[in-house]
Every structure is written in structure tokens, then in C-alpha cells.
Design an enzyme around this catalytic site. Structure first.
Site, PDB file in Angstrom:
ATOM      1  N   CYS A   1      -0.487 -10.945  -1.692  1.00 49.60           N
ATOM      2  CA  CYS A   1      -0.004  -9.475  -1.685  1.00 49.60           C
ATOM      3  C   CYS A   1       0.873  -9.431  -3.024  1.00 49.60           C
ATOM      4  O   CYS A   1       1.398 -10.634  -3.603  1.00 49.60           O
ATOM      5  CB  CYS A   1       0.955  -9.209  -0.686  1.00 49.60           C
ATOM      6  SG  CYS A   1       1.831  -7.866  -0.756  1.00 49.60           S
ATOM      7  N   GLY A   2       1.291  -8.381  -3.731  1.00 53.71           N
ATOM      8  CA  GLY A   2       1.928  -8.261  -4.792  1.00 53.71           C
ATOM      9  C   GLY A   2       3.547  -8.872  -4.556  1.00 53.71           C
ATOM     10  O   GLY A   2       4.449  -9.074  -5.473  1.00 53.71           O
TER      11      GLY A   2
END
Length: 160
Positions: A37-38
């Protein structure tokens, strides 16, 4: 009388059943996590909180979730290895769960009821939503994915 939130069974990443009551904590930080995920870099900040405040009564608990963009595709062993190798995670991790929908883990069902999101929303919008549980469950605060773990220090200190 103990808050029922602390009696909900949760499976650890290595297959043991535990409840929140089994953690010697004055404050719990429960986070739905993901490895691709970012916001994955937040593992570093979560580990820093755990190291900084653990001796004072904070326990960080990570709950991997693959519901948002398939960003947690690994199995429990892969997740544990990734977290330890890349971020030095030593705080407790749990088996992969769902946080929304009909199969949402009961812990997250309760947390969402106690601390709704923006405009009263019950759903978790993305990975790395954080719930700070204090005062034996009487206080539950919710923090959005974009809130950096370091930004929680003041709230954590207020409850320790």
C-alpha cells in the site's frame, strides 16, 4: 466489569487465539495493515510508537487486510517475514482479516461502531486506519489512513 471488546477472540499471525485482555496495556493501537500500500511505510512509525511507549503501557496491534486493492496478497508467513525484514516490526501481528462487509472481524465491527469515521461513516475507507483504545475501552478514537503514526503521540501520551 471488563468491557466486552477485550474478550473478542483474535488469531495471531502464528495461529494462536488471543483477546485484547491478554495484552498488558493501558492503551491499545489497533491498525488494519497491508504490505503493498502507499501507506505501508507507516509500519516504521508504528514500530517507533511501540518502542517509544511500550514500556509505559502502549501495545500496537497490526491486523493485515486484503480488502483494499488486493494490497495484502501474501499468507501469514509471508506477511510476518515482510514486516520484520523491511520494517523491523516487533509489535504483535494477527492473521489476515476483513474489516468491512458481512465477514468483517467482530473486533472491527465493534471499533467502527464506537468510533465512526468522517460524517458518521462506519466503513473503513482504506488500509492503515487506526483505532486508539484507552480507559479500559471507554475511549476509542479513530484516525484516518493519512494520519501518520507520529501524529498520534499526543493522544497516546494523554492516556498513558
Amino acid at each position: 466489569m471488563r468491557d466486552p471488546l477485550f474478550d473478542i477472540p483474535c488469531q495471531t499471525i502464528d495461529g494462536q487465539e488471543k483477546t485484547l485482555a491478554e495484552f498488558d496495556a493501558r492503551v491499545l493501537l489497533v491498525v488494519n495493515t497491508a504490505s503493498q500500500c502507499g501507506f505501508t511505510h507507516q509500519y516504521k512509525g508504528l514500530e517507533a510508537l511501540w518502542k517509544r511507549y511500550g514500556a509505559q503501557g502502549l501495545v500496537v496491534l497490526g491486523f493485515p487486510c486484503d480488502q483494499f486493492g488486493g494490497q495484502e496478497p501474501g499468507d501469514e508467513q509471508q506477511i510476518a517475514t515482510f514486516c520484520e525484514r523491511n520494517y523491523g516490526v516487533s509489535f504483535p501481528l494477527f492473521a489476515k482479516i476483513q474489516v468491512n462487509g458481512g465477514d468483517a472481524h467482530p473486533l472491527f465491527v465493534q471499533l467502527k461502531k464506537r468510533a465512526p469515521g468522517l460524517l458518521g461513516s462506519k466503513a473503513i475507507k482504506w488500509n492503515f486506519t487506526k483505532f486508539l483504545i484507552a480507559d479500559e475501552g471507554r475511549s476509542v478514537e479513530r484516525f484516518a489512513s493519512r494520519t501518520a503514526p507520529e501524529a498520534l503521540a499526543q493522544s497516546i501520551e494523554a492516556h498513558l
